[in-house]
Design a protein around this motif. Structure first.
Motif, PDB file in Angstrom:
ATOM      1  N   ALA A  15       0.855  -1.191   0.000  1.00  0.00           N
ATOM      2  CA  ALA A  15       0.000   0.000   0.000  1.00  0.00           C
ATOM      3  C   ALA A  15       0.886   1.235   0.000  1.00  0.00           C
ATOM      4  O   ALA A  15       1.878   1.303   0.708  1.00  0.00           O
ATOM      5  CB  ALA A  15      -0.906   0.014   1.226  1.00  0.00           C
ATOM      6  N   ARG A  16       0.496   2.194  -0.816  1.00  0.00           N
ATOM      7  CA  ARG A  16       1.212   3.467  -0.924  1.00  0.00           C
ATOM      8  C   ARG A  16       0.170   4.575  -0.974  1.00  0.00           C
ATOM      9  O   ARG A  16      -0.773   4.518  -1.763  1.00  0.00           O
ATOM     10  CB  ARG A  16       2.054   3.449  -2.198  1.00  0.00           C
ATOM     11  N   MET A  17       0.320   5.576  -0.111  1.00  0.00           N
ATOM     12  CA  MET A  17      -0.616   6.694  -0.141  1.00  0.00           C
ATOM     13  C   MET A  17      -0.339   7.505  -1.394  1.00  0.00           C
ATOM     14  O   MET A  17       0.797   7.881  -1.671  1.00  0.00           O
ATOM     15  CB  MET A  17      -0.468   7.553   1.112  1.00  0.00           C
ATOM     16  N   THR A  18      -1.398   7.763  -2.165  1.00  0.00           N
ATOM     17  CA  THR A  18      -1.239   8.459  -3.441  1.00  0.00           C
ATOM     18  C   THR A  18      -1.916   9.814  -3.486  1.00  0.00           C
ATOM     19  O   THR A  18      -1.716  10.570  -4.439  1.00  0.00           O
ATOM     20  CB  THR A  18      -1.774   7.592  -4.598  1.00  0.00           C
ATOM     21  N   GLY A  19      -2.709  10.118  -2.472  1.00  0.00           N
ATOM     22  CA  GLY A  19      -3.377  11.410  -2.472  1.00  0.00           C
ATOM     23  C   GLY A  19      -4.349  11.536  -1.326  1.00  0.00           C
ATOM     24  O   GLY A  19      -4.539  10.616  -0.532  1.00  0.00           O
ATOM     25  N   PHE A  20      -4.973  12.694  -1.246  1.00  0.00           N
ATOM     26  CA  PHE A  20      -6.017  12.951  -0.263  1.00  0.00           C
ATOM     27  C   PHE A  20      -6.694  14.257  -0.622  1.00  0.00           C
ATOM     28  O   PHE A  20      -6.152  15.079  -1.372  1.00  0.00           O
ATOM     29  CB  PHE A  20      -5.463  12.997   1.174  1.00  0.00           C
ATOM     30  N   ASP A  21      -7.887  14.419  -0.114  1.00  0.00           N
ATOM     31  CA  ASP A  21      -8.608  15.674  -0.245  1.00  0.00           C
ATOM     32  C   ASP A  21      -9.324  15.907   1.074  1.00  0.00           C
ATOM     33  O   ASP A  21      -9.026  15.240   2.062  1.00  0.00           O
ATOM     34  CB  ASP A  21      -9.556  15.666  -1.449  1.00  0.00           C
ATOM     35  N   GLY A  22     -10.249  16.816   1.089  1.00  0.00           N
ATOM     36  CA  GLY A  22     -10.934  17.144   2.327  1.00  0.00           C
ATOM     37  C   GLY A  22     -11.866  16.078   2.847  1.00  0.00           C
ATOM     38  O   GLY A  22     -12.322  16.168   3.985  1.00  0.00           O
ATOM     39  N   GLU A  23     -12.133  15.061   2.049  1.00  0.00           N
ATOM     40  CA  GLU A  23     -13.063  14.021   2.477  1.00  0.00           C
ATOM     41  C   GLU A  23     -12.421  12.683   2.788  1.00  0.00           C
ATOM     42  O   GLU A  23     -12.997  11.884   3.522  1.00  0.00           O
ATOM     43  CB  GLU A  23     -14.142  13.823   1.413  1.00  0.00           C
ATOM     44  N   ALA A  24     -11.222  12.407   2.214  1.00  0.00           N
ATOM     45  CA  ALA A  24     -10.660  11.058   2.370  1.00  0.00           C
ATOM     46  C   ALA A  24      -9.186  11.011   2.006  1.00  0.00           C
ATOM     47  O   ALA A  24      -8.678  11.873   1.284  1.00  0.00           O
ATOM     48  CB  ALA A  24     -11.426  10.089   1.467  1.00  0.00           C
ATOM     49  N   GLY A  25      -8.538   9.947   2.485  1.00  0.00           N
ATOM     50  CA  GLY A  25      -7.197   9.606   2.044  1.00  0.00           C
ATOM     51  C   GLY A  25      -7.300   8.560   0.949  1.00  0.00           C
ATOM     52  O   GLY A  25      -8.276   7.804   0.901  1.00  0.00           O
TER      53      GLY A  25
END
Length: 104
Positions: A43-53
């Motif tokens: 698993a690699r974090m690829t982004g996020f916004d105000g609602e979710a990762g």
């Protein structure tokens, strides 16, 4: 429409999560990915916004996107990102029966 963070904030958070917290990414993915016959192996974090990762996860030979809503609801401030990632980590530990490490 969810809040979008500045590119420099996203880059810094992703660098930190993927560089310093790779094991946490995998823990979160294993806890929140829908059940399947194949365990999440990467698993690699690829982004996020105000609602979710958002994470890119691997199960067997397949990759997919995993979007996990922030536990505290929508966010719009940079400090809230850390708070919500920590909350996801704590919830992942609870779901998987793992003792969470102290947060510093």
């Amino acid at each position: 429409m969810p809040h979008l963070f500045d590119a420099d904030v996203v880059t810094a958070v992703l660098r930190h999560m993927n560089g310093d917290h790779a094991d946490d990414n995998l823990l979160i993915a294993r806890a929140f990915a829908a059940a399947s016959d194949s365990e999440v192996t990467a698993a690699r974090m690829t982004g996020f916004d105000g609602e979710a990762g958002v994470w890119r996860i691997t199960r067997g030979d397949a990759e997919e996107e995993l979007r996990v809503p922030w536990p505290g609801g929508p966010i719009s401030e940079r400090p809230a990102v850390r708070r919500e990632v920590v909350a996801l980590y704590d919830e992942a530990c609870a779901r998987l029966g793992v003792e969470p490490r102290p947060h510093g």
